[in-house]
Scaffold this active site. Structure first.
Site, PDB file in Angstrom:
ATOM      1  N   SER A 135       1.750  -7.644  -0.370  1.00  0.00           N
ATOM      2  CA  SER A 135       2.283  -8.470   0.420  1.00  0.00           C
ATOM      3  C   SER A 135       1.503  -9.766   0.622  1.00  0.00           C
ATOM      4  O   SER A 135       1.999 -10.896   1.303  1.00  0.00           O
ATOM      5  CB  SER A 135       2.537  -8.174   1.979  1.00  0.00           C
ATOM      6  N   THR A 156       0.740  -0.989   0.108  1.00  0.00           N
ATOM      7  CA  THR A 156      -0.086  -0.111  -0.102  1.00  0.00           C
ATOM      8  C   THR A 156       0.610   1.125   0.096  1.00  0.00           C
ATOM      9  O   THR A 156       0.640   2.237  -0.894  1.00  0.00           O
ATOM     10  CB  THR A 156      -0.822   0.077   1.252  1.00  0.00           C
ATOM     11  N   THR A 186       0.917  -4.058   4.524  1.00  0.00           N
ATOM     12  CA  THR A 186       0.441  -4.290   5.907  1.00  0.00           C
ATOM     13  C   THR A 186      -0.212  -5.738   6.143  1.00  0.00           C
ATOM     14  O   THR A 186      -0.033  -5.952   7.218  1.00  0.00           O
ATOM     15  CB  THR A 186      -0.345  -3.286   6.520  1.00  0.00           C
ATOM     16  N   ASP A 187      -0.575  -6.317   5.125  1.00  0.00           N
ATOM     17  CA  ASP A 187      -1.476  -7.533   5.225  1.00  0.00           C
ATOM     18  C   ASP A 187      -0.598  -8.601   5.850  1.00  0.00           C
ATOM     19  O   ASP A 187      -1.282  -9.426   6.615  1.00  0.00           O
ATOM     20  CB  ASP A 187      -1.891  -7.945   3.677  1.00  0.00           C
TER      21      ASP A 187
END
Length: 322
Positions: free
Chosen positions: A54, A10, A86-87
């Protein structure tokens, strides 16, 4: 000198056109240019590792990031910053932490709002991460996760909200510190466990979550599907439906099986309940307690241990340490 390893996510995503969704496009150099005063922390060496969300990372990708981090530190970098989606930050950071054996810090960061949105948090998170990576107080703490001006230990951090900027926390522990006026303030320290080694082959390890009404039939297929280990996320303190117990008894004869909790925080129970499907019955059947690790992190630790050829006794000892 700080090494910056950019991987996409992101923080690097922008819409290709008005009304379209964001896609990882911005390079590490682009992102670095968006951070005011970045030169104040020292020289920064940018490495564009990959450009992807990710959720598409593999464990082999993380090993590539690890090797690059080792190389740049051995060449003189005093710290490493990794930006990613961030996943999977909590998983990537924890796997790096298991394998990182240098005193120099690795700081993992990202963004919850991409650069095309109002209030994009990427530049602030990068700035804070570079401040932490260049701080002497961050040495010997292993891998850290820095977002929203909070400094978290990789072994405790957890993503709890889909979109909120303060999504990252450390349930039961809290942050190690904060970045205040561009200065890291570390208030808590964590002890480091000896680093582990990831073998040349990465074994598939399953993660199975106990849900209401599940009869456990999928458990009988794990070995057939090629899995070499399994983590069971039980309810509460480590409980499953009684109907699944025979499947689990069979499974422990085929591969190492770790018992975690689907709650995501707290220490696993060991001797409180003794009904069918309780933690006492499962541990007695040969499942290994995950201790305070949730299922995501227990799976990574088990994967590393199996890849290194660890015996059951060694697996039990490592989980007891962590």
């Amino acid at each position: 000198m700080i090494a910056y390893l950019a991987t996409g996510g992101t923080i690097a995503s922008i819409p290709a056109a008005e009304g379209s969704g964001a896609v990882p496009t911005l390079t590490g150099a682009d992102l670095l240019a968006s951070v005011p005063g970045i030169g104040d922390v020292g020289a920064v060496e940018v490495h564009q590792m990959m450009q992807r969300p990710s959720a598409s990372f593999t464990l082999a990708d993380v090993r590539t990031v690890l090797r690059t981090a080792q190389e740049v530190v051995d060449a003189g970098a005093s710290g490493v910053v990794v930006s990613q989606g961030t996943d999977t930050i909590e998983e990537v950071a924890y796997l790096l932490d298991l394998l990182w054996d240098r005193p120099e810090p690795i700081v993992v960061t990202g963004a919850m709002r991409h650069p095309g949105l109002p209030g994009a948090d990427g530049p602030a998170n990068l700035s804070a991460s570079f401040q932490v990576a260049s701080s002497l107080s961050a040495r010997d703490l292993g891998v850290l996760v820095v977002l929203n001006d909070e400094i978290h230990a990789a072994r405790f951090v957890h993503k709890s909200n889909i979109a909120a900027p303060d999504t990252f926390g450390s349930p039961g522990f809290g942050p190690l510190g904060y970045v205040v006026e561009s200065t890291p303030r570390l208030r808590l320290l964590v002890s480091r466990n000896p680093a582990l080694s990831l073998g040349p082959d990465i074994p598939p390890v399953a993660l199975w979550r106990m849900v209401l009404g599940d009869d456990g039939r999928a458990l009988s297929k794990l070995q057939t599907l090629g899995y070499e280990g399994a983590v069971i996320e039980g309810a509460g303190g480590g409980h499953v439906s009684a109907v699944t117990v025979p499947f689990l008894r069979d499974l422990v004869t085929e591969m190492p099986v770790v018992l975690a909790s689907r709650t995501g925080s707290g220490e696993m129970l060991r001797s409180t309940y003794q009904y069918s499907g309780s933690e006492m019955e499962l541990l007695d059947a040969g499942l290994i307690s995950a201790g305070s690790l949730d299922g995501l992190k227990a799976r990574l630790l088990l994967t590393v241990l199996i890849s290194a050829g660890a015996s059951r006794e060694e697996i039990e000892r490592e989980f007891a340490l962590r």
